[in-house]
Motif scaffolding. Sequence first.
Motif, PDB file in Angstrom:
ATOM      1  N   ASP A  79      19.613  35.205  35.037  1.00 33.82           N
ATOM      2  CA  ASP A  79      18.614  36.093  34.459  1.00 33.82           C
ATOM      3  C   ASP A  79      18.985  37.559  34.694  1.00 33.82           C
ATOM      4  O   ASP A  79      20.168  37.897  34.800  1.00 33.82           O
ATOM      5  N   SER A  80      17.979  38.425  34.822  1.00 31.98           N
ATOM      6  CA  SER A  80      18.242  39.855  34.912  1.00 31.98           C
ATOM      7  C   SER A  80      19.018  40.247  36.168  1.00 31.98           C
ATOM      8  O   SER A  80      19.816  41.189  36.128  1.00 31.98           O
ATOM      9  N   ALA A  81      18.778  39.560  37.279  1.00 34.13           N
ATOM     10  CA  ALA A  81      19.520  39.885  38.500  1.00 34.13           C
ATOM     11  C   ALA A  81      20.993  39.563  38.324  1.00 34.13           C
ATOM     12  O   ALA A  81      21.873  40.334  38.737  1.00 34.13           O
ATOM     13  N   ALA A  82      21.299  38.437  37.704  1.00 34.84           N
ATOM     14  CA  ALA A  82      22.695  38.100  37.415  1.00 34.84           C
ATOM     15  C   ALA A  82      23.299  39.107  36.448  1.00 34.84           C
ATOM     16  O   ALA A  82      24.492  39.436  36.532  1.00 34.84           O
ATOM     17  N   ALA A  83      22.473  39.620  35.516  1.00 33.13           N
ATOM     18  CA  ALA A  83      22.948  40.565  34.510  1.00 33.13           C
ATOM     19  C   ALA A  83      23.104  41.984  35.055  1.00 33.13           C
ATOM     20  O   ALA A  83      23.598  42.865  34.358  1.00 33.13           O
ATOM     21  N   GLY A  84      22.664  42.214  36.298  1.00 30.20           N
ATOM     22  CA  GLY A  84      22.870  43.529  36.916  1.00 30.20           C
ATOM     23  C   GLY A  84      21.790  44.551  36.662  1.00 30.20           C
ATOM     24  O   GLY A  84      22.029  45.757  36.814  1.00 30.20           O
ATOM     25  N   VAL A  85      20.593  44.102  36.289  1.00 31.57           N
ATOM     26  CA  VAL A  85      19.499  45.065  36.129  1.00 31.57           C
ATOM     27  C   VAL A  85      19.224  45.731  37.477  1.00 31.57           C
ATOM     28  O   VAL A  85      19.160  45.064  38.512  1.00 31.57           O
ATOM     29  N   GLY A  86      19.097  47.044  37.454  1.00 27.10           N
ATOM     30  CA  GLY A  86      18.856  47.803  38.677  1.00 27.10           C
ATOM     31  C   GLY A  86      19.995  48.740  39.023  1.00 27.10           C
ATOM     32  O   GLY A  86      19.829  49.650  39.840  1.00 27.10           O
ATOM     33  N   VAL A  87      21.170  48.520  38.411  1.00 23.74           N
ATOM     34  CA  VAL A  87      22.312  49.416  38.610  1.00 23.74           C
ATOM     35  C   VAL A  87      22.891  49.781  37.245  1.00 23.74           C
ATOM     36  O   VAL A  87      22.581  49.160  36.234  1.00 23.74           O
ATOM     37  N   GLU A  88      23.765  50.776  37.242  1.00 20.40           N
ATOM     38  CA  GLU A  88      24.284  51.300  35.976  1.00 20.40           C
ATOM     39  C   GLU A  88      25.392  50.431  35.391  1.00 20.40           C
ATOM     40  O   GLU A  88      25.437  50.194  34.184  1.00 20.40           O
ATOM     41  N   SER A  89      26.313  49.955  36.246  1.00 23.52           N
ATOM     42  CA  SER A  89      27.507  49.279  35.732  1.00 23.52           C
ATOM     43  C   SER A  89      27.704  47.933  36.396  1.00 23.52           C
ATOM     44  O   SER A  89      27.217  47.693  37.504  1.00 23.52           O
ATOM     45  N   GLN A  90      28.450  47.076  35.722  1.00 20.52           N
ATOM     46  CA  GLN A  90      28.761  45.764  36.287  1.00 20.52           C
ATOM     47  C   GLN A  90      29.574  45.885  37.572  1.00 20.52           C
ATOM     48  O   GLN A  90      29.512  45.009  38.436  1.00 20.52           O
ATOM     49  N   GLN A  91      30.321  46.970  37.730  1.00 28.17           N
ATOM     50  CA  GLN A  91      31.067  47.162  38.979  1.00 28.17           C
ATOM     51  C   GLN A  91      30.120  47.254  40.180  1.00 28.17           C
ATOM     52  O   GLN A  91      30.483  46.871  41.289  1.00 28.17           O
ATOM     53  N   GLU A  92      28.902  47.782  39.951  1.00 31.73           N
ATOM     54  CA  GLU A  92      27.916  47.914  41.027  1.00 31.73           C
ATOM     55  C   GLU A  92      27.010  46.693  41.143  1.00 31.73           C
ATOM     56  O   GLU A  92      26.237  46.589  42.095  1.00 31.73           O
ATOM     57  N   ALA A  93      27.115  45.793  40.184  1.00 31.54           N
ATOM     58  CA  ALA A  93      26.222  44.640  40.102  1.00 31.54           C
ATOM     59  C   ALA A  93      26.812  43.434  40.835  1.00 31.54           C
ATOM     60  O   ALA A  93      27.807  43.538  41.546  1.00 31.54           O
ATOM     61  N   LEU A  94      26.177  42.286  40.656  1.00 34.87           N
ATOM     62  CA  LEU A  94      26.625  41.076  41.354  1.00 34.87           C
ATOM     63  C   LEU A  94      28.053  40.711  41.001  1.00 34.87           C
ATOM     64  O   LEU A  94      28.867  40.428  41.883  1.00 34.87           O
ATOM     65  N   SER A  95      28.374  40.714  39.713  1.00 33.94           N
ATOM     66  CA  SER A  95      29.729  40.316  39.295  1.00 33.94           C
ATOM     67  C   SER A  95      30.773  41.229  39.923  1.00 33.94           C
ATOM     68  O   SER A  95      31.792  40.760  40.465  1.00 33.94           O
ATOM     69  N   GLY A  96      30.531  42.544  39.892  1.00 35.45           N
ATOM     70  CA  GLY A  96      31.485  43.488  40.448  1.00 35.45           C
ATOM     71  C   GLY A  96      31.655  43.332  41.940  1.00 35.45           C
ATOM     72  O   GLY A  96      32.769  43.460  42.474  1.00 35.45           O
ATOM     73  N   SER A  97      30.550  43.050  42.633  1.00 36.36           N
ATOM     74  CA  SER A  97      30.622  42.863  44.077  1.00 36.36           C
ATOM     75  C   SER A  97      31.445  41.631  44.438  1.00 36.36           C
ATOM     76  O   SER A  97      32.285  41.670  45.346  1.00 36.36           O
ATOM     77  N   ILE A  98      31.223  40.538  43.727  1.00 35.45           N
ATOM     78  CA  ILE A  98      31.994  39.314  43.992  1.00 35.45           C
ATOM     79  C   ILE A  98      33.478  39.557  43.746  1.00 35.45           C
ATOM     80  O   ILE A  98      34.332  39.201  44.571  1.00 35.45           O
ATOM     81  N   LEU A  99      33.790  40.170  42.608  1.00 36.85           N
ATOM     82  CA  LEU A  99      35.193  40.414  42.259  1.00 36.85           C
ATOM     83  C   LEU A  99      35.863  41.345  43.248  1.00 36.85           C
ATOM     84  O   LEU A  99      37.022  41.136  43.625  1.00 36.85           O
ATOM     85  N   SER A 100      35.141  42.372  43.689  1.00 39.20           N
ATOM     86  CA  SER A 100      35.700  43.304  44.661  1.00 39.20           C
ATOM     87  C   SER A 100      36.087  42.597  45.954  1.00 39.20           C
ATOM     88  O   SER A 100      37.104  42.925  46.579  1.00 39.20           O
ATOM     89  N   CYS A 101      35.295  41.612  46.340  1.00 39.43           N
ATOM     90  CA  CYS A 101      35.564  40.885  47.582  1.00 39.43           C
ATOM     91  C   CYS A 101      36.707  39.879  47.445  1.00 39.43           C
ATOM     92  O   CYS A 101      37.365  39.565  48.439  1.00 39.43           O
TER      93      CYS A 101
END
Length: 238
Positions: free
Chosen positions: A52-74
């Motif tokens: 849903d919206s949390a997976a889609a990154g609502v609350g931040v500007e870019s996917q890099q700052e969102a859940l997907s970006g955080s997982i990939l960064s790690c």
Amino acid sequence: MWLKLSTLALLPVVILQGLKVRKNTPRLAEASGDRDGVCGQGQPLSLLILGDSAAAGVGVESQQEALSGSILSCLQDEYQVRWKLHAKTGDTTQQVIAATQLLAPQQYDVVVTSIGVNDVTKLMSAKKWLKQQQILFQDIQNRFHPRLIIVSGVPPMQHFEALPHPLAWLFGQYATQMNLQLQHWLAPQAQFEFLQFDIQTFQAMNLPMASDGFHPSKEIYTIWGQQIAALVRQYFHS
């Protein structure tokens, strides 16, 4: 039964509070940026994020700052990650099931889900919700053949800053019952990892929520992604 009775007793107040929250809460956009790609170097790993919206990154500007970006960064220093994000604001479990069925069948090593808040706001019973979750996970297994499924628990909505009481309390009770039933069903299945969304810990660390008081902030997405990455490493290094 007690929750059903509590819901009936509180319904007039809850309806009024719900309308007020809907009117006054800012509508934040989904995070911008890529929703699929390949990044990193190392052992090949394929990742699908659904929800849903949390997976889609609502609350931040870019996917890099969102859940997907955080997982990939790690993960990008240890794995070459082929990844895809398929999520939409407002989606219930039933809508995620329908959206998932539009994806082409292919193999993913890891599937991450974040679903439930929109089912809570519809006051869905935990029993009915669990049945829908079971349908979703069966479809995920048949369609994507993952080795690991990481299930993000429903957030404890009684701690959402945007929600007044008793609405927050009632939503929190629904979320708690959903999580308990889901955890009980997942526990004996080694393919699944349940990840509790611990807002109280985030608040104790003085981590803010997003500006709407309803979604994760960059800081919370960072920790959430780190927790998922840790489960991935633990599973594939064991």
